[in-house]
Design a protein around this motif. Structure first.
Motif, PDB file in Angstrom:
ATOM      1  N   VAL B  50       0.838  -1.242  -0.066  1.00 27.11           N
ATOM      2  CA  VAL B  50      -0.002  -0.128  -0.102  1.00 27.11           C
ATOM      3  C   VAL B  50       0.959   1.133   0.026  1.00 27.11           C
ATOM      4  CG1 VAL B  50      -1.756   1.271   1.321  1.00 27.11           C
ATOM      5  CG2 VAL B  50      -1.845  -1.206   1.157  1.00 27.11           C
ATOM      6  N   ALA B  86      -6.494   3.839   6.198  1.00 26.30           N
ATOM      7  CA  ALA B  86      -8.023   3.860   5.599  1.00 26.30           C
ATOM      8  C   ALA B  86      -8.164   2.882   4.260  1.00 26.30           C
ATOM      9  CB  ALA B  86      -7.871   5.138   5.113  1.00 26.30           C
ATOM     10  N   MET B  87      -6.950   2.209   4.076  1.00 24.32           N
ATOM     11  CA  MET B  87      -7.236   0.860   2.927  1.00 24.32           C
ATOM     12  C   MET B  87      -7.306  -0.421   3.915  1.00 24.32           C
ATOM     13  SD  MET B  87      -7.001   2.639   0.609  1.00 24.32           S
ATOM     14  CE  MET B  87      -6.975   1.399  -0.768  1.00 24.32           C
ATOM     15  N   LEU B 150      -1.155  -5.057   3.736  1.00 21.21           N
ATOM     16  CA  LEU B 150      -2.358  -5.557   4.056  1.00 21.21           C
ATOM     17  C   LEU B 150      -2.278  -6.895   4.915  1.00 21.21           C
ATOM     18  CD1 LEU B 150      -3.702  -4.741   0.654  1.00 21.21           C
ATOM     19  CD2 LEU B 150      -4.811  -3.929   2.893  1.00 21.21           C
ATOM     20  N   PRO B 155      -7.786  -4.989   0.344  1.00 27.63           N
ATOM     21  CA  PRO B 155      -7.943  -3.645   0.431  1.00 27.63           C
ATOM     22  C   PRO B 155      -9.400  -3.251   0.617  1.00 27.63           C
ATOM     23  CG  PRO B 155      -7.392  -4.108  -1.616  1.00 27.63           C
ATOM     24  CD  PRO B 155      -7.108  -5.501  -0.961  1.00 27.63           C
ATOM     25  N   VAL B 156      -9.863  -2.187   1.474  1.00 27.82           N
ATOM     26  CA  VAL B 156     -10.977  -1.776   1.615  1.00 27.82           C
ATOM     27  C   VAL B 156     -11.260  -0.414   0.971  1.00 27.82           C
ATOM     28  CG1 VAL B 156     -12.914  -1.099   3.398  1.00 27.82           C
ATOM     29  CG2 VAL B 156     -11.203  -2.810   3.920  1.00 27.82           C
ATOM     30  N   GLU B 157     -11.726  -0.328  -0.222  1.00 28.70           N
ATOM     31  CA  GLU B 157     -11.912   0.703  -0.925  1.00 28.70           C
ATOM     32  C   GLU B 157     -13.042   1.741  -0.365  1.00 28.70           C
ATOM     33  OE1 GLU B 157     -10.866   0.168  -5.081  1.00 28.70           O
ATOM     34  OE2 GLU B 157     -10.901  -1.764  -4.732  1.00 28.70           O
TER      35      GLU B 157
END
Lengths: 326, 326
Positions: B50, B86-87, B150, B155-157
């Motif tokens: 990331v 934030a990812m 991660l 990943p949380v988009e």
């Protein structure tokens, strides 16, 4: 500066609109998560990532009378791609932080993005801009982070030279430094203010020197070639051959004896972004040319044809900047 | 500015000496290849990395009368750590490009490095500065690249919100924006020039607001908590809740209805660096508090208690900067 609806000031545009114009210039994202989220997510296929950052700052690093936006985008990519290559790696990704005066024109930003893309396409195909940051600043500043992959190779550090190794180089020596001298000597007015270079006034050799300064083309693809050939040490020559060879020699605790045939420009010119490598004798790969050899550590880190070097070894931006803008 | 042998100007020092003073302030390298070579080599254990970059520029982003060097180091780390979190990722590495006027004192650089380390230690233990770049500039500029892992998570988009999801937040809302207002309202002289804040003049709440502005403490560790709990979307709130919720809603093609109880500061304060998340109903993890819910996309991206929001949604540095230095 007058208003121009066709080429607005970035201070009159939203960050989102500037970003869309930049993205239009760039290669399509090849990332797991590309531009537009809080962070990019990138492949690191062998479980490691190579990372480096370098800045171009208006004043000490460039003059707008001498460099176009395209030149600046190209150079800011190229110098970082060279640093990734200098670990024996393949550049994969750039992140670009732009800090710009609010009267910067949109066309300038587009030109810069175009130069970033062109340098990636030419020097490190497959490498793309996958993230960045935009902010306003009194001083135009371009900070590029480059990431790369070793693809299973061991990183080639600068500290592995062994006595008996051949010292070799790939890329130009001295050209970019001569190009800078052409600019300082020939393209400033009586007050020292930079003026645009007139290519018609230059010899073919001078024009090549100028191109090496403004749009350097380091041999990025030869970084992995050096690693695969068994290079014992590898680094980017950014501050002049003697100064960077001294760093390699000190890190490796050897003395490096460089050929007496190297001229002063080759020894001291800054911003070459050539690759300096050490190889066991007989293993120098195509693309590299021998320029010396390593000896057991002696009094001096670097010798030229067996004798101590007595000049100024290279470029230090803190010492050498002339403090003139433009 | 007088000469001070005990605290020299960086313009009088070599790049190498400045670097040694910085490295003395930092945590020991934990990288495969740490500072000192052309690039760092970092672990990327699950084959992905990331990456994000953010800049702090003197003028639009901070004033030296208000922020200490330590504050600036802290904040430049914190805002980037928040973007990695934030990812849904764990920050591992910072790269720091510093562009500084040559009359910057060495003690300032050391303070900045100390703030970088302290923020990493407090907010993302194990994360360290592993590379960087030093250059001279008329405008003090701090550009931090943050890398993260991660650790096998997806990943949380910001684009995954589904109608029916709970919208939740972790971290402070509105404080940092109020802190900035305290500075602009109370700590400028008659000409608008910033003057140092006097803590004794502040209420305890104001002092907390000021700290949130100068040394933000985003809930970095809750990024992976959100991912593990099954967050459908996650992002850093940097430009104000309404503006960033609008981005999340637009990316996800939903409408986000926020609680009517949120006050104006909470809705519009910039630089919160709180985490905005969406979770399936009943799955909000500890550390997050519900502040709304997602609806099928309607006319407006964001509603407040079912009604359209009609104010200025947040902070845009290009629009809102007052152009005063200091």
């Amino acid at each position: 500066v007058t208003d121009s609806p066709a080429d607005p000031r970035i201070g009159d545009l939203s960050e989102g609109r500037i970003l869309r114009h930049i993205l239009d210039q760039l290669a399509p994202s090849a990332a797991v998560v590309g531009p537009g989220d809080d962070a990019a997510v990138l492949a690191a296929p062998d479980g490691r990532v190579v990372a480096t950052v370098d800045s171009l700052v208006h004043g000490p690093d460039f003059r707008l009378a001498w460099s176009s936006a395209y030149d600046l985008g190209w150079k800011s990519a190229a110098v970082n791609l060279a640093d990734v290559a200098a670990m024996g790696a393949r550049p994969t990704t750039l992140l670009v932080a732009l800090a710009m005066p609010d009267d910067t024109r949109l066309s300038f930003v587009e030109g810069l993005a175009g130069g970033l893309r062109a340098a990636c396409d030419a020097l490190a195909p497959g490498c793309a801009v996958e993230g960045g940051d935009l902010t306003v600043s009194d001083t135009l500043t371009i900070v590029v982070t480059a990431l790369g992959s070793l693809d299973g190779r061991e990183p080639v550090e600068r500290s592995g030279v062994r006595p008996g190794d051949v010292i070799a180089v790939a890329g130009d020596l001295g050209r970019a430094g001569r190009g800078l001298r052409v600019l300082f000597d020939r393209f400033r007015d009586d007050t020292g203010t930079p003026v645009p270079p007139v290519l018609a006034d230059l010899s073919p050799a001078e024009a090549e020197d100028l191109a090496a300064q403004l749009r350097p083309a380091p041999p990025v693809g030869l970084g992995t070639v050096a690693a695969d050939a068994g290079a014992t040490a590898l680094m980017d020559i950014s501050d002049g051959l003697v100064l960077d060879a001294t760093r390699m020699a000190d890190a490796s605790r050897v003395t490096i004896d460089l050929d007496a045939a190297l001229d002063h420009d080759m020894l001291t010119g800054g911003e070459d972004h050539a690759l300096l490598a050490a190889f066991p004798a007989g293993t120098v790969p195509d693309g590299f040319r021998p320029i010396g050899h390593a000896l057991p550590r002696a009094e001096h880190a670097v010798l030229i044809g067996g004798r101590a070097f007595t000049g100024n070894g290279g470029w230090d931006p803190y010492r050498d900047w002339d403090s003139v803008g433009g």
